[in-house]
Write a protein that holds these residues in place. Structure first.
Motif, PDB file in Angstrom:
ATOM      1  N   MET A   1      -9.840   3.517   8.989  1.00 39.76           N
ATOM      2  CA  MET A   1      -8.615   3.069   8.318  1.00 39.76           C
ATOM      3  C   MET A   1      -8.231   1.657   8.751  1.00 39.76           C
TER       4      MET A   1
ATOM      5  N   LYS B   1      -7.818  -0.959   5.756  1.00 40.47           N
ATOM      6  CA  LYS B   1      -6.374  -1.032   5.490  1.00 40.47           C
ATOM      7  C   LYS B   1      -6.096  -1.882   4.242  1.00 40.47           C
TER       8      LYS B   1
ATOM      9  N   SER C   1       0.835  -1.206   0.000  1.00 38.45           N
ATOM     10  CA  SER C   1       0.000   0.000   0.000  1.00 38.45           C
ATOM     11  C   SER C   1       0.872   1.259   0.000  1.00 38.45           C
TER      12      SER C   1
ATOM     13  N   MET D   1     -11.556   8.570  11.686  1.00 37.99           N
ATOM     14  CA  MET D   1     -10.536   8.128  10.738  1.00 37.99           C
ATOM     15  C   MET D   1      -9.770   6.881  11.205  1.00 37.99           C
TER      16      MET D   1
ATOM     17  N   GLN E   1     -10.650   9.690   3.503  1.00 42.67           N
ATOM     18  CA  GLN E   1     -10.736  10.995   4.154  1.00 42.67           C
ATOM     19  C   GLN E   1     -11.870  11.827   3.557  1.00 42.67           C
TER      20      GLN E   1
ATOM     21  N   ASP F   1      -7.834   3.767  -0.811  1.00 42.04           N
ATOM     22  CA  ASP F   1      -6.860   4.854  -0.750  1.00 42.04           C
ATOM     23  C   ASP F   1      -7.238   5.804   0.383  1.00 42.04           C
ATOM     24  N   GLY F   2      -6.255   6.216   1.173  1.00 38.86           N
ATOM     25  CA  GLY F   2      -6.503   7.091   2.323  1.00 38.86           C
ATOM     26  C   GLY F   2      -7.190   8.397   1.957  1.00 38.86           C
ATOM     27  N   LYS F   3      -6.857   8.963   0.792  1.00 38.06           N
ATOM     28  CA  LYS F   3      -7.479  10.224   0.379  1.00 38.06           C
ATOM     29  C   LYS F   3      -8.967  10.038   0.105  1.00 38.06           C
TER      30      LYS F   3
ATOM     31  N   LYS G   1       0.902   4.055  -2.840  1.00 37.01           N
ATOM     32  CA  LYS G   1       0.645   5.455  -2.505  1.00 37.01           C
ATOM     33  C   LYS G   1       1.750   6.351  -3.078  1.00 37.01           C
TER      34      LYS G   1
END
Length: 153
Positions: A130, A134, A58, A126, A143, A138-140, A62
Motif C-alpha cells: 500500500m 498509495k 483517494s 499489505m 488486497q 484501489d485498496g480492494k 473510495k
C-alpha cells in the motif's frame, strides 16, 4: 500551481459553463482539501504536500466507490449513476490507476522482499504494498492481488 488553485480555476470554468454537477463536485473536493489543510496547520505545515492531497482525493474516491456499490445493491441506479459521474471528476485529479497486471507485479516484488509464504503473511505484505501503491490503486484490488499471490505461494 497547487491542487487547490487548480480546482479553484476549474470551479470558475464550471460556473461559466453552468455545469452544476461538476461545480458541486469540485466545491466538495476543495472543501475536503481545505479542511485537511487546516488540520495540518498545528504541526507547523502551511499547505498540503502532494502526497497528502492524493491521500485526501483517494479517500473521497473510495467513498464514491462504496456509495456506488451500496446504491447498486439497493436498486438505486439513478443515485449510483450520479456517484459514478462525481467519481470520474475526482479521478481527473488522481494519478492514473494501475492495471491488475501492474498491481500483481508490485505485489510479487513485495512478497519476495518480505519473504511471505502463506496467507498468514498478509499483514506483512499489505503495508509495504500500500505504501508503494498509495493513490495509484484501489485498496480492494490490492488486497485481492495479495490474497491471490499468497494463495499461489
Amino acid at each position: 500551481m497547487s491542487l487547490i488553485d487548480q480546482i479553484g480555476t476549474d470551479i470558475k470554468t464550471a460556473m461559466k459553463a453552468k455545469d452544476k454537477v461538476r461545480l458541486e463536485t469540485l466545491r466538495g473536493i476543495k472543501k475536503v482539501l481545505l479542511d485537511k489543510e487546516v488540520s495540518v496547520r498545528p504541526s507547523g505545515q502551511t499547505e498540503l504536500t502532494p502526497e497528502q492531497e492524493i491521500e485526501a482525493l483517494s479517500q473521497i474516491a473510495k467513498q464514491r466507490r462504496d456509495s456506488i456499490a451500496q446504491f447498486t445493491d439497493a436498486g438505486r441506479a439513478d443515485m449510483a449513476e450520479q456517484e459514478a459521474i462525481e467519481l470520474k471528476i475526482i479521478e481527473e485529479f488522481l494519478p492514473t490507476q494501475l492495471t491488475d497486471d501492474e498491481i500483481a507485479v508490485i505485489v510479487a516484488e513485495v512478497v519476495a522482499e518480505v519473504g511471505a509464504t502463506s496467507p498468514k503473511d498478509m499483514g506483512k505484505v499489505m503495508g509495504p504494498v500500500m505504501q508503494k501503491l498509495k493513490g495509484k490503486a484501489d485498496g480492494k484490488k490490492v488486497q485481492a492481488a495479495v490474497k491471490a499471490s499468497l494463495a499461489g505461494s
